[in-house]
Design a protein around this motif. Structure first.
Motif, mmCIF file in Angstrom:
data_model
loop_
_atom_site.group_PDB
_atom_site.id
_atom_site.type_symbol
_atom_site.label_atom_id
_atom_site.label_comp_id
_atom_site.label_asym_id
_atom_site.label_seq_id
_atom_site.Cartn_x
_atom_site.Cartn_y
_atom_site.Cartn_z
ATOM 1 N N MET A 6 0.898 -1.017 0.026
ATOM 2 C CA MET A 6 0.081 0.035 0.103
ATOM 3 C C MET A 6 1.032 1.138 -0.074
ATOM 4 S SD MET A 6 -2.912 1.280 2.611
ATOM 5 C CE MET A 6 -4.196 0.189 1.997
ATOM 6 N N GLU A 7 0.571 2.183 -0.800
ATOM 7 C CA GLU A 7 1.225 3.428 -0.777
ATOM 8 C C GLU A 7 1.081 4.226 0.452
ATOM 9 O OE1 GLU A 7 1.940 7.182 -3.997
ATOM 10 O OE2 GLU A 7 0.330 5.973 -4.222
ATOM 11 N N ARG A 8 2.208 5.035 0.843
ATOM 12 C CA ARG A 8 2.160 5.621 2.079
ATOM 13 C C ARG A 8 2.278 7.167 1.705
ATOM 14 N NH1 ARG A 8 4.780 4.002 7.241
ATOM 15 N NH2 ARG A 8 3.095 5.032 8.025
ATOM 16 N N VAL A 9 1.239 7.955 2.245
ATOM 17 C CA VAL A 9 1.820 9.547 1.863
ATOM 18 C C VAL A 9 1.978 10.172 3.030
ATOM 19 C CG1 VAL A 9 0.934 11.847 0.648
ATOM 20 C CG2 VAL A 9 0.530 9.310 -0.263
ATOM 21 N N LEU A 10 2.869 11.067 3.362
ATOM 22 C CA LEU A 10 3.009 11.987 4.625
ATOM 23 C C LEU A 10 2.329 13.418 4.408
ATOM 24 C CD1 LEU A 10 4.167 12.359 7.445
ATOM 25 C CD2 LEU A 10 6.178 13.014 6.496
ATOM 26 N N LEU A 11 1.283 13.629 5.154
ATOM 27 C CA LEU A 11 0.853 15.109 4.900
ATOM 28 C C LEU A 11 1.230 15.970 6.259
ATOM 29 C CD1 LEU A 11 -2.623 13.667 4.034
ATOM 30 C CD2 LEU A 11 -0.834 14.517 2.346
ATOM 31 N N LEU A 12 2.005 16.923 5.861
ATOM 32 C CA LEU A 12 2.408 17.870 6.859
ATOM 33 C C LEU A 12 1.730 19.185 6.822
ATOM 34 C CD1 LEU A 12 6.207 17.169 6.271
ATOM 35 C CD2 LEU A 12 5.070 16.374 8.265
ATOM 36 N N HIS A 13 1.443 19.629 8.024
ATOM 37 C CA HIS A 13 0.801 21.005 7.790
ATOM 38 C C HIS A 13 1.484 21.864 8.890
ATOM 39 C CE1 HIS A 13 -1.151 20.742 11.698
ATOM 40 N NE2 HIS A 13 -1.400 19.345 11.438
ATOM 41 N N SER A 14 1.400 23.333 8.400
ATOM 42 C CA SER A 14 1.340 24.637 9.201
ATOM 43 C C SER A 14 0.103 25.272 9.085
ATOM 44 C CB SER A 14 2.841 25.324 8.553
ATOM 45 O OG SER A 14 2.874 26.697 9.202
ATOM 46 N N SER A 15 -0.739 24.975 9.789
ATOM 47 C CA SER A 15 -2.043 25.857 9.906
ATOM 48 C C SER A 15 -2.274 26.431 11.156
ATOM 49 C CB SER A 15 -3.095 24.570 9.710
ATOM 50 O OG SER A 15 -4.469 24.938 9.553
ATOM 51 N N ARG A 16 -3.172 27.521 10.925
ATOM 52 C CA ARG A 16 -3.569 28.317 11.886
ATOM 53 C C ARG A 16 -5.180 28.089 12.268
ATOM 54 N NH1 ARG A 16 0.626 31.737 9.452
ATOM 55 N NH2 ARG A 16 2.288 31.937 10.840
ATOM 56 N N GLU A 17 -5.814 28.229 11.232
ATOM 57 C CA GLU A 17 -7.261 28.189 11.750
ATOM 58 C C GLU A 17 -7.873 26.869 11.234
ATOM 59 O OE1 GLU A 17 -8.459 30.732 13.236
ATOM 60 O OE2 GLU A 17 -6.985 31.915 13.279
ATOM 61 N N GLY A 18 -7.065 26.209 10.481
ATOM 62 C CA GLY A 18 -7.683 24.768 10.154
ATOM 63 C C GLY A 18 -7.891 24.527 8.670
ATOM 64 N N GLN A 19 -8.039 25.500 7.837
ATOM 65 C CA GLN A 19 -8.592 25.243 6.423
ATOM 66 C C GLN A 19 -7.282 24.467 5.825
ATOM 67 O OE1 GLN A 19 -11.108 25.750 5.502
ATOM 68 N NE2 GLN A 19 -11.252 25.554 3.200
#
Length: 174
Positions: free
Chosen positions: A1-14
């Protein structure tokens, strides 16, 4: 199964909402992990087939922790052929909604040692009722200057989900 890392720098959640949408659109045969890049990273890039980073603009700037993260993990990001997108309210306007036309994306490329293999920019959302007094007044002022929504009782989502779908297709193509 392919694996994807989703990284965020979010302030309000959008930005997180957009990354969750991307995870859904990648499909059930892709395992996605959502991680806050402001926290110490407890994963290894080598465990993933792809990496996508989403970051939001606040008062004209990306969070400094994003740049610190990029500096620390530049080699890993380059090897992963990572994708990157910026979320901002200016992108609600046609002609300011691509990496080539976004002042924020241009500024990012000037400040960042890393040039993402896959790039995009998406319009964010206004959450006036959720903001503290100072943020609400400042954002109203900015929106008034730029011809945007100023009603403090409204929440308005400007994200163009078809554009996000196009970004997902680029991710799938690798």
């Amino acid at each position: 199964m392919e694996r994807v890392l989703l990284l965020h720098s979010s302030r309000e959640g959008q930005t997180i909402k957009i990354l969750n949408y991307i995870a859904t659109k990648l499909g059930s045969d892709v395992q996605c992990e959502l991680v806050d890049l402001h926290q110490p990273l407890s994963v290894s890039f080598s465990d993933y087939d792809r990496v996508v980073i989403g970051a939001s603009i606040r008062y004209g700037h990306l969070n400094k922790k994003l740049y610190q993260f990029i500096t620390k993990y530049q080699t890993e990001l380059e090897q992963a052929k990572a994708g990157f997108f910026i979320v901002n309210l200016t992108a609600r306007k046609e002609g300011k909604d691509t990496p080539e036309t976004s002042v924020y994306f241009k500024k990012f490329l000037l400040k960042s040692p890393w040039v993402p293999a896959l790039q995009d920019t998406f319009a964010g959302a206004l959450f006036y009722p959720r903001y503290n007094w100072f943020d609400r007044v400042m954002i109203q002022f900015i929106m008034k200057m730029t011809g945007g929504e100023t009603d403090p009782t409204k929440e308005v989502e400007y994200t163009n989900w078809q554009r996000v779908d196009q970004f997902v297709e680029k991710i799938k193509r690798g």
